[in-house]
Scaffold this active site. Structure first.
Site, PDB file in Angstrom:
ATOM      1  N   ASP A  73       6.027  51.347  26.589  1.00 45.46           N
ATOM      2  CA  ASP A  73       7.011  50.678  26.164  1.00 45.46           C
ATOM      3  C   ASP A  73       8.189  51.770  26.565  1.00 45.46           C
ATOM      4  O   ASP A  73       8.094  52.998  26.785  1.00 45.46           O
ATOM      5  CB  ASP A  73       7.378  50.911  24.648  1.00 45.46           C
ATOM      6  CG  ASP A  73       6.641  49.668  23.992  1.00 45.46           C
ATOM      7  OD1 ASP A  73       6.395  48.740  24.766  1.00 45.46           O
ATOM      8  OD2 ASP A  73       6.373  49.681  22.743  1.00 45.46           O
ATOM      9  N   MET A 127      16.342  49.943  14.007  1.00 47.78           N
ATOM     10  CA  MET A 127      17.173  49.227  14.881  1.00 47.78           C
ATOM     11  C   MET A 127      18.665  48.736  14.274  1.00 47.78           C
ATOM     12  O   MET A 127      18.852  47.370  14.129  1.00 47.78           O
ATOM     13  CB  MET A 127      16.180  47.966  15.266  1.00 47.78           C
ATOM     14  CG  MET A 127      15.090  48.344  16.125  1.00 47.78           C
ATOM     15  SD  MET A 127      13.943  47.139  16.375  1.00 47.78           S
ATOM     16  CE  MET A 127      13.057  47.056  14.617  1.00 47.78           C
ATOM     17  N   LYS A 174      10.770  47.189  26.009  1.00 51.45           N
ATOM     18  CA  LYS A 174      11.611  46.304  25.203  1.00 51.45           C
ATOM     19  C   LYS A 174      12.623  47.147  24.476  1.00 51.45           C
ATOM     20  O   LYS A 174      12.398  47.585  23.438  1.00 51.45           O
ATOM     21  CB  LYS A 174      10.775  45.569  24.228  1.00 51.45           C
ATOM     22  CG  LYS A 174       9.527  44.719  24.666  1.00 51.45           C
ATOM     23  CD  LYS A 174       9.232  43.772  23.374  1.00 51.45           C
ATOM     24  CE  LYS A 174       7.925  43.683  23.183  1.00 51.45           C
ATOM     25  NZ  LYS A 174       6.934  44.642  23.303  1.00 51.45           N
ATOM     26  N   THR A 193       5.347  58.197  12.724  1.00 46.75           N
ATOM     27  CA  THR A 193       6.606  57.104  13.072  1.00 46.75           C
ATOM     28  C   THR A 193       7.951  58.111  13.077  1.00 46.75           C
ATOM     29  O   THR A 193       8.063  59.332  12.603  1.00 46.75           O
ATOM     30  CB  THR A 193       6.562  56.325  11.701  1.00 46.75           C
ATOM     31  OG1 THR A 193       7.891  55.546  12.006  1.00 46.75           O
ATOM     32  CG2 THR A 193       6.708  56.988  10.442  1.00 46.75           C
TER      33      THR A 193
HETATM   34  C1  LIG Z   1      10.856  48.736  18.141  1.00 44.53           C
HETATM   35  S1  LIG Z   1      11.149  50.077  16.865  1.00 44.53           S
HETATM   36  C2  LIG Z   1       9.596  50.885  16.983  1.00 44.53           C
HETATM   37  C3  LIG Z   1       9.617  51.797  15.836  1.00 44.53           C
HETATM   38  C4  LIG Z   1       8.245  52.832  16.083  1.00 44.53           C
HETATM   39  N1  LIG Z   1       7.019  51.952  15.965  1.00 44.53           N
HETATM   40  C5  LIG Z   1       8.135  53.777  14.737  1.00 44.53           C
HETATM   41  O1  LIG Z   1       7.363  54.021  14.153  1.00 44.53           O
HETATM   42  O2  LIG Z   1       8.974  54.830  15.163  1.00 44.53           O
HETATM   43  C6  LIG Z   1      12.269  50.823  17.750  1.00 44.53           C
HETATM   44  C7  LIG Z   1      13.173  51.594  16.900  1.00 44.53           C
HETATM   45  O3  LIG Z   1      12.815  52.601  16.221  1.00 44.53           O
HETATM   46  C8  LIG Z   1      13.554  53.817  15.971  1.00 44.53           C
HETATM   47  N2  LIG Z   1      13.123  54.811  16.779  1.00 44.53           N
HETATM   48  C9  LIG Z   1      11.966  54.803  17.242  1.00 44.53           C
HETATM   49  N3  LIG Z   1      11.854  55.972  18.156  1.00 44.53           N
HETATM   50  C10 LIG Z   1      13.000  56.879  17.808  1.00 44.53           C
HETATM   51  C11 LIG Z   1      13.394  58.105  18.054  1.00 44.53           C
HETATM   52  N4  LIG Z   1      12.714  58.926  18.793  1.00 44.53           N
HETATM   53  N5  LIG Z   1      14.588  58.482  17.295  1.00 44.53           N
HETATM   54  C12 LIG Z   1      15.218  57.796  16.588  1.00 44.53           C
HETATM   55  N6  LIG Z   1      14.785  56.541  16.248  1.00 44.53           N
HETATM   56  C13 LIG Z   1      13.916  56.086  16.851  1.00 44.53           C
HETATM   57  C14 LIG Z   1      15.090  53.051  16.477  1.00 44.53           C
HETATM   58  O4  LIG Z   1      15.609  52.522  15.172  1.00 44.53           O
HETATM   59  C15 LIG Z   1      14.636  52.211  17.452  1.00 44.53           C
HETATM   60  O5  LIG Z   1      15.524  51.073  17.555  1.00 44.53           O
END
Ligand SMILES: C[S@@+](CC[C@H](N)C(=O)[O-])C[C@H]1O[C@@H](n2cnc3c(N)ncnc32)[C@H](O)[C@@H]1O
Length: 252
Positions: free
Chosen positions: A41, A178, A63, A124
């Site tokens: 991704d 998100m 995505k 996460t």
């Molecule tokens: C499709 S979701 C995936 C979440 C992921 N599986 C997790 O556990 O962090 C994507 C969202 O996760 C958050 N996100 C993912 N990586 C991030 C990061 N390094 N810093 C801040 N927010 C993050 C944001 O809200 C982003 O829009």
């Protein structure tokens, strides 16, 4: 198996963590090193990909909100076809693979095609954000529950079937994934359902990346800040009885 049959490959659905390669698990790093194909991704690109061994094929299937992206069916088909060719496939997903990551669709596609797989859990962005800010996600007396919610449905808008009583509960730490674009509307609903606008909030952007940004604020102030703001980087919003003032991590 007959001599002419292709050996079935194997798919590891691997959690990449928030971006800092030191937050990969040992198992994730090993799977990346041994992979023959890695489908990754957008949010699981960058330095974590340095763990991939030489000769592996790297395929971007990002995505990301507001940008063109591979369709889920296309990602499923790629996973299946590479595994059916007998290859060791890694599907690298940001944060923890099981949180807001369309894991289920991919598991179903693999199961239907009879392809063996494993899930490698990880860090996460929610726990990485709290750690970066030096706060816990739960607190002994004031936040006995933590909830992860999405601020966007498939159309990118605030979901219509929100459980307002749950997300306006003042005794819970809520983490909104998100949610930057819809936060002003969400905050309006929270106030209407009794959550004070002065409730502590943390905006955590690009957690685990060199341009990480942490902003300690309140629900009202953050909603004002997000009004009409361009969303460029991934960000999380945490609100509730956050223990600001407990630690010194991420200050300055
Ligand atoms: C499709 S979701 C995936 C979440 C992921 N599986 C997790 O556990 O962090 C994507 C969202 O996760 C958050 N996100 C993912 N990586 C991030 C990061 N390094 N810093 C801040 N927010 C993050 C944001 O809200 C982003 O829009």
């Amino acid at each position: 198996m007959s001599d002419s049959a292709q050996p079935t490959g194997f798919v590891s659905l691997v959690s990449a963590g928030p971006g800092d390669p030191e937050l990969l698990t040992l198992k994730a790093a090993r799977r990346l090193a041994e992979a023959e194909v890695v489908l990754f991704d957008d949010l699981a690109s960058g330095p974590v990909l340095q763990q991939v061994g030489p000769g592996a094929e790297l395929i971007a299937v990002g995505k990301r909100a507001g940008r063109p992206s591979a369709k889920q069916e296309h990602v499923n088909a790629l996973l299946v076809s590479h595994a059916q060719a007998g290859r060791r496939v890694v599907r690298l997903k940001s944060g923890d693979a099981g949180i807001f990551g369309r894991l289920e669709e991919e598991l179903l596609a693999l199961t239907e095609a009879g392809i063996p797989f494993e899930i490698v859990p990880g860090v996460t962005s929610a726990s990485a954000a709290a750690a970066a800010a030096g706060i816990p996600l739960t607190r002994r007396l004031t936040a006995r529950r933590v909830q992860f919610v999405t601020g966007a449905d498939v159309t990118g808008e605030l979901p219509e079937d929100i459980n307002w009583a749950a997300i306006a509960d003042p005794a819970v730490t809520t983490v909104v994934f998100m949610g930057q674009r819809s936060f002003p509307k969400l905050a309006q609903g929270l106030r209407a359902h009794g959550l004070p606008g002065s409730t502590p909030a943390l905006f955590a952007e690009s957690v685990g990346h060199p341009d990480q940004r942490l902003l300690r604020t309140t629900v009202d102030e953050l909603a004002q800040m997000m009004e009409g703001a361009q969303v460029v980087q991934p960000g999380l919003i945490l609100y509730g009885p956050l223990a600001f003032g407990t630690g010194t991590a991420g200050k300055g």
